[in-house]
Design a protein around this motif. Sequence first.
Motif, mmCIF file in Angstrom:
data_model
loop_
_atom_site.group_PDB
_atom_site.id
_atom_site.type_symbol
_atom_site.label_atom_id
_atom_site.label_comp_id
_atom_site.label_asym_id
_atom_site.label_seq_id
_atom_site.Cartn_x
_atom_site.Cartn_y
_atom_site.Cartn_z
ATOM 1 N N VAL A 230 41.377 96.504 -14.856
ATOM 2 C CA VAL A 230 40.361 95.872 -15.707
ATOM 3 C C VAL A 230 41.017 94.912 -16.693
ATOM 4 N N MET A 231 42.156 95.323 -17.268
ATOM 5 C CA MET A 231 42.878 94.446 -18.192
ATOM 6 C C MET A 231 43.357 93.181 -17.474
ATOM 7 N N LEU A 232 43.799 93.344 -16.224
ATOM 8 C CA LEU A 232 44.221 92.189 -15.439
ATOM 9 C C LEU A 232 43.036 91.279 -15.133
ATOM 10 N N LEU A 233 41.864 91.892 -14.899
ATOM 11 C CA LEU A 233 40.644 91.113 -14.659
ATOM 12 C C LEU A 233 40.315 90.238 -15.870
ATOM 13 N N ILE A 234 40.339 90.856 -17.054
ATOM 14 C CA ILE A 234 40.042 90.112 -18.284
ATOM 15 C C ILE A 234 41.069 88.992 -18.487
ATOM 16 N N ALA A 235 42.363 89.341 -18.335
ATOM 17 C CA ALA A 235 43.429 88.351 -18.537
ATOM 18 C C ALA A 235 43.305 87.221 -17.526
ATOM 19 N N GLY A 236 42.931 87.558 -16.281
ATOM 20 C CA GLY A 236 42.791 86.539 -15.239
ATOM 21 C C GLY A 236 41.662 85.576 -15.525
ATOM 22 N N VAL A 237 40.527 86.109 -15.969
ATOM 23 C CA VAL A 237 39.358 85.265 -16.262
ATOM 24 C C VAL A 237 39.664 84.321 -17.413
ATOM 25 N N ILE A 238 40.155 84.881 -18.538
ATOM 26 C CA ILE A 238 40.433 84.051 -19.717
ATOM 27 C C ILE A 238 41.636 83.148 -19.470
ATOM 28 N N GLY A 239 42.671 83.685 -18.809
ATOM 29 C CA GLY A 239 43.882 82.896 -18.553
ATOM 30 C C GLY A 239 43.621 81.706 -17.654
ATOM 31 N N SER A 240 42.780 81.881 -16.623
ATOM 32 C CA SER A 240 42.483 80.766 -15.712
ATOM 33 C C SER A 240 41.709 79.659 -16.422
ATOM 34 N N ILE A 241 40.857 80.047 -17.380
ATOM 35 C CA ILE A 241 40.113 79.046 -18.167
ATOM 36 C C ILE A 241 41.072 78.320 -19.106
ATOM 37 N N TYR A 242 41.926 79.079 -19.803
ATOM 38 C CA TYR A 242 42.868 78.500 -20.774
ATOM 39 C C TYR A 242 43.834 77.541 -20.086
ATOM 40 N N ALA A 243 44.299 77.920 -18.896
ATOM 41 C CA ALA A 243 45.282 77.094 -18.185
ATOM 42 C C ALA A 243 44.642 75.885 -17.518
ATOM 43 N N GLY A 244 43.319 75.840 -17.478
ATOM 44 C CA GLY A 244 42.642 74.713 -16.842
ATOM 45 C C GLY A 244 42.559 74.849 -15.339
ATOM 46 N N ILE A 245 42.907 76.034 -14.814
ATOM 47 C CA ILE A 245 42.846 76.252 -13.368
ATOM 48 C C ILE A 245 41.394 76.351 -12.904
ATOM 49 N N ALA A 246 40.542 76.988 -13.739
ATOM 50 C CA ALA A 246 39.149 77.213 -13.357
ATOM 51 C C ALA A 246 38.224 76.889 -14.524
ATOM 52 N N SER A 247 37.025 76.447 -14.187
ATOM 53 C CA SER A 247 35.984 76.274 -15.205
ATOM 54 C C SER A 247 35.408 77.654 -15.522
ATOM 55 N N PRO A 248 34.658 77.803 -16.629
ATOM 56 C CA PRO A 248 34.038 79.100 -16.916
ATOM 57 C C PRO A 248 33.158 79.615 -15.773
ATOM 58 N N THR A 249 32.450 78.707 -15.094
ATOM 59 C CA THR A 249 31.587 79.122 -13.985
ATOM 60 C C THR A 249 32.414 79.631 -12.815
#
Length: 434
Positions: A230-249
């Motif tokens: 679950v912690m990895l899930l949270i880090a992955g979602v926020i990290g991908s947005i911060y890094a510009g890899i993914a949009s919030p959607t």
Amino acid sequence: MSVAALSIVLLFLLFLFLGAGLWVAFALLGVGVAAMALFTEAPLGLVMATTMWGHSNSWALAALPLFIWMGEILFRSRLSEDMFTGLAPWMNRLPGQLLHVNIFACGIFAAVSGSSAATAATIGKLSIPELARRGYPEKVVIGTLAGSATLGLLIPPSIILIVYGVATEQSIARLFVAGVLPGVLLVSLFVGYVVIWAFLNRKSLPQSDATESSLSFGEKLNRTRRLIPVMLLIAGVIGSIYAGIASPTDAAAVGVVLALLLSWQSGSLTRRTFVDGLMGATVTSCMIAFILAGASFLTVAMGFTGIPRLLAEWIGSLHLSTFTLLAALTIFFVVLGCFLDGISVVVLTASVIMPMVLEAGIDPLWFGIFLVIVVEMSQITPPVGFNLFVLQSLTGRDILTVARAALPFFFLMVAALVLIVLFPSIVTYLPEQM
């Protein structure tokens, strides 16, 4: 009719509709229709149709139901049980012991649910009876839950930050990242308060659980293993947005898939939980989207009447300092939050408040986080603090008892507000690094 008289008439009409029990979305639409029909000559039907469709047909808004669904899936998993089991061995040696489990469990669940009421209900169902059985003072148990559950509004992915971003045309990705450090700040203030309280009230706390205190590092890690995905899930979602890899959607869509996999892996995913989670997300998303549609029409109607522009000019003519304006807005939002839920407060006030905020030279991104913290404060303010109602139903105590228990955490949020006003970089530092 003068602007002041027009504003009073429309405000009276809004509270009349809300007091009559009308849905918030219908109340907003009704006030917008009245403003357009009575005080402008604009084509009402055409403006309503184009505005509501234009604001509903938004790609940024697609993240909303996806994040809500992700929270619904994990809400129906064994996450709350896993959090208590996984966090308790690490917290037992801290001053305040298992009271810290409430804070950290709420922080973790807030990051996956995005809802303060859901966080209070989920963590409260498990921790209240467990901490009561171990002899922890009920007042502090209720207070830590009431305060920490509000983190659901701030720690990303936050539903209310999506709503604010859509309503004010701000970047949702930047808003999410801006909420990280203030969220950490609030958790730190809550933990610090519990530590100080524990030192001053040592006799009120039970003895440490010898079994949990004597666990080796490996055994503690073993108990926490279910929390790691679950912690990895949270880090992955926020990290991908911060890094510009993914949009919030995009990140929300991946989050839903991973939440389904986690739920399936833990044995919590059944046909019933899947359907219940999907329907729960649909109902909540439709409610919020309907409120947003009503608010968007009211915003346009207010624009036709000229109230926001004239109000901004009036505020500008007063030559208020930034601090005075923020203090006045804080009181205004806390009072409004006593009668409306957080999302309604944001969409209702965005059109009127933003022109004066911009006129005062306040960064709208920073103001979004400021507004969310103030709305958090209103969640534990009687008579309509939603978190208070949730905890009242869980404990059977009257609303004033629950409100008194939550009062120290209200003042801690005031302290957090003061800190982000004095040090705006707490909010703006991470977005500037994106």
